[in-house]
Structures are given as structure tokens and as C-alpha cells.
Motif scaffolding. Structure first.
Motif, short mmCIF file in Angstrom:
data_model
loop_
_atom_site.label_atom_id
_atom_site.label_comp_id
_atom_site.label_asym_id
_atom_site.label_seq_id
_atom_site.Cartn_x
_atom_site.Cartn_y
_atom_site.Cartn_z
N UNK A 251 -41.97 29.26 25.33
CA UNK A 251 -42.64 27.97 25.31
C UNK A 251 -42.48 27.27 23.96
N UNK A 252 -42.48 25.94 24.03
CA UNK A 252 -42.32 25.12 25.22
C UNK A 252 -40.85 24.95 25.54
N UNK A 253 -40.46 25.24 26.75
CA UNK A 253 -39.04 25.11 27.08
C UNK A 253 -38.69 23.63 27.24
N UNK A 254 -37.48 23.30 26.81
CA UNK A 254 -37.00 21.92 26.83
C UNK A 254 -35.56 21.91 27.32
N UNK A 255 -35.17 20.95 28.13
CA UNK A 255 -33.79 20.87 28.63
C UNK A 255 -32.86 20.22 27.60
N UNK A 256 -32.77 20.84 26.43
CA UNK A 256 -31.90 20.33 25.38
C UNK A 256 -30.44 20.57 25.75
N UNK A 309 -38.54 14.84 21.44
CA UNK A 309 -38.54 13.82 22.49
C UNK A 309 -39.94 13.70 23.09
N UNK A 310 -40.53 12.50 22.93
CA UNK A 310 -41.84 12.20 23.54
C UNK A 310 -41.79 10.78 24.11
#
Length: 358
Positions: A251-256, A309-310
Motif C-alpha cells: 500500500x498504496x498501490x498505484x498504476x505507475x 497524482x491527485x
């Protein structure tokens, strides 16, 4: 492997009420041993001197400060904490790390100072009063073997402050000795690796330690002041070898860009680290990145140059049961990541039991 630098506060403030409690003496002993010279016992119970000329300066002051306070009655009442555990027990509130996606942003009032609770006996008493109650693990078919579970890391990273508090070791030791009954266990998540003292404790396998892990690019860019990933994985191995129940909080996983390759490498590294551990009890909890409007505002005031990214336009709004709104990844992205992680975890770490995905 280069040891992780242990956080030591520049200043310690103690409220008047906290100064009268025995656990405070242990905290101050540890702080002095760690080299802290600026220790201020206040004349009252209101914390002062924590604000600077700007939000950024206030953040910097708070992150260097440890406040020893008395947990109010509202904190002493264990709260349900699904899907992690039956109940939440707070040893402290606030964290010394500098994670740019900080889960605490927007959920704690005032400057982000780390507050450790001096009335430890009262805090831990909730374990005894709530033993045998709960709906997440207590009495369930799937996780009943864990007993009634108590989460210690909802509002802090207890290992990150342990060398100046001693609260975590006290909780582990008391639960291990059966002080609150045989059918209870505690659990916490950490991004730190200083487990030398923990592996020596008589925990009786009643504590589960989860290491918060992530893709290298995410950890390197957004998790300041924490242990590097190889050090965390090594800490996981050492704890498992010492008989602890262990876990991964991915966590937190992100699709980078390249997220599949990076997370595949992470899982492979974990598999290599624990593959030869006898009687391994390993779980996994997977949490996708999300934010609220208020947390975004707080994070941007703390980290104005962040590359996190937000962007609300790239997200889907998810309503909470209390009427709030979280910005999560779109359904297609969530489905793709969930499918990939489920397959990869089963293939690479078949001994890991996936508790939940959110």
C-alpha cells in the motif's frame, strides 16, 4: 545493507498530567538515552509552541517534536476497524515519517506532532474489556485462529517511535504473557526495520507484524524518512524467523508506468526472503491509493512540490458510509490491478493468505 537512520525528536514536550504517570519516566529515560536534551514539562495540558509562520514551517516543527500526553476517554474506548481487525487501540497519534500520500492528512487536528500516550495501562485495558467480542476475526471461520484482534497502527507507525517510547514492546509482552486472556492478539504495520528488540521479546505468537511495502519507484519518491525496501523485507524475514506471525501491507498501490514489473519484482524479493522460514504464517493486505478533498489540501500544504497524482478528473468518487467522498481509481483500473495482484500473489507467494483488497 546500510542501517536505517532512526528518528529521534529534537524536542520533547510533556503535559502536566502526563508528567505524573509512571510510563512517562520510561519515555523520558529513553529520550535522554537517545540524546534528546530539549525536554520541556509544561505547566498545563495544552500543547504550545508548535506553530511556525507558515503551514510548511509548522509541519517542520511538528515533525521534529514528540509530545507526551494523556489519552482522553474517547481514545480509551476501542473502535471497530474493519477489514483489518476487530478493534483499534491507539498507542500514539502522529508519525515521524514523511510519506507524501500520508493517511493521517486531514484526519488529525492541528500540527502533525507525534503524540504518545502516557496512560499506557488505561490504553491497553481495552484489550481485556473487548476480548471475545468483534466480527472481523473473533469467532469467524476464516480468521478465528487469530482470536480477538487489536490494531495498534491506525494513527501512528509504532515501530518508528518505539526506541523513545517502549509502548509497543510493553503491549507485545503483556499480550504474549496472557495478561488480557489467551484468545487475543495484536497487530501493527510499519515502514521501519529496527526490529532487534522485538525479536528478543516473548511474544508467544500473539502478535502479527506487517511490513508496509511498495514498488521501488513509489517508495523512493513518496516515502521519506522510512526504511528502504530491502531493509523492510529483511526485517520481515527476521521477525518470521523469530516466530512472529507476519504480513505484507502492500500500500498504496498505484498504476505507475511499469507497475506490473515493479510489483512482480517486489513479490519475488519477498518470496526469496521467507521461502526457507519454518512454520511461516504470512498474510497480505492490498490497499489502492485514494484521497479526499481535505487530505489533498493538507498534503499540498505539506509537500507543495509533490509529484503524487491527485487529479480528481482521473478518479472515481466513492461515497463513505458517513457521507464523505474519496477519490479512487476508475473501475477498469481497479479491476485490472486486482486481477493481476490476485494471480501474481498466488503464483509467487502461494503461502500468503490475502485478507482483503480495497
Amino acid at each position: 545493507m546500510t542501517p536505517t537512520r532512526i528518528w529521534t525528536p529534537s524536542r520533547v514536550v510533556v503535559t502536566r498530567s502526563a508528567s505524573e504517570l509512571p510510563h512517562t519516566a520510561e519515555i523520558l529515560r529513553r529520550c535522554v538515552a537517545a540524546g534528546v536534551s530539549d525536554i520541556d514539562v509544561l505547566s498545563g495540558d495544552r500543547l504550545t509552541g508548535l506553530r511556525g509562520q507558515s503551514e510548511r514551517e509548522t509541519y517542520a516543527i511538528a515533525k521534529k517534536t514528540l509530545a507526551v500526553v494523556v489519552a482522553p476517554p474517547s481514545v480509551l474506548r476501542p473502535q471497530p476497524i474493519p477489514p483489518s481487525a476487530d478493534w483499534r487501540i491507539d498507542l500514539a497519534k502522529g508519525c515521524p515519517a514523511h510519506c507524501q500520500y500520508c493517511y493521517l492528512a486531514g484526519s488529525l487536528s492541528g500540527p502533525p506532532v507525534t503524540r504518545v500516550f502516557a496512560n499506557l495501562d488505561e490504553v491497553l485495558a481495552g484489550i481485556g474489556t473487548h476480548a471475545g467480542r468483534g466480527s472481523i476475526t473473533s469467532g469467524t471461520a476464516e480468521r478465528g485462529h487469530e482470536g480477538t484482534t487489536f490494531e495498534l497502527s491506525c494513527y501512528t507507525d509504532p515501530l518508528g517511535i518505539e526506541h523513545v517510547t517502549g509502548s509497543l514492546a510493553e503491549a507485545i509482552t503483556r499480550v504474549g504473557a496472557g495478561e488480557y486472556g489467551d484468545g487475543v492478539s495484536v497487530r501493527f504495520t510499519t515502514k521501519f526495520d529496527d526490529v532487534a528488540d522485538l525479536v528478543a521479546l516473548d511474544h508467544r505468537r500473539r502478535t502479527r507484524v506487517r511490513l508496509s511495502v511498495n514498488a521501488d519507484d513509489i517508495a523512493h519518491r513518496f516515502e521519506g524518512g522510512t526504511a528502504r525496501m530491502p531493509a523492510r523485507i529483511d526485517a520481515l524475514r527476521r521477525l518470521a524467523q523469530a516466530g512472529y506471525r507476519v504480513g505484507l501491507t502492500i500500500a498504496p498501490i498505484m498504476p505507475i508506468p511499469g507497475w506490473r514489473e515493479q510489483y512482480a519484482r517486489l513479490l519475488a524479493d519477498v518470496a526469496d526472503a521467507v521461502g526457507d522460514v519454518d512454520d511461516l504464517d504470512l498474510t497480505a493486505e492490498i490497499i489502492t491509493h485514494r484521497f479526499t478533498a481535505s487530505s489533498k489540501d493538507v498534503l499540498l500544504s505539506w509537500y507543495p512540490g509533490t509529484k503524487l497524482e491527485m487529479d480528481e478528473d482521473l478518479r472515481t468518487v466513492k461515497r463513505t458510509k458517513f457521507g464523505g467522498a474519496k477519490y479512487v481509481y476508475p473501475r477498469e483500473t481497479m479491476s485490472e490491478m486486482k486481477s493481476w495482484f490476485t494471480r501474481e500473489l498466488d503464483a509467487v507467494l502461494p503461502q500468503a493468505h490475502l485478507l482483503y483488497w480495497t
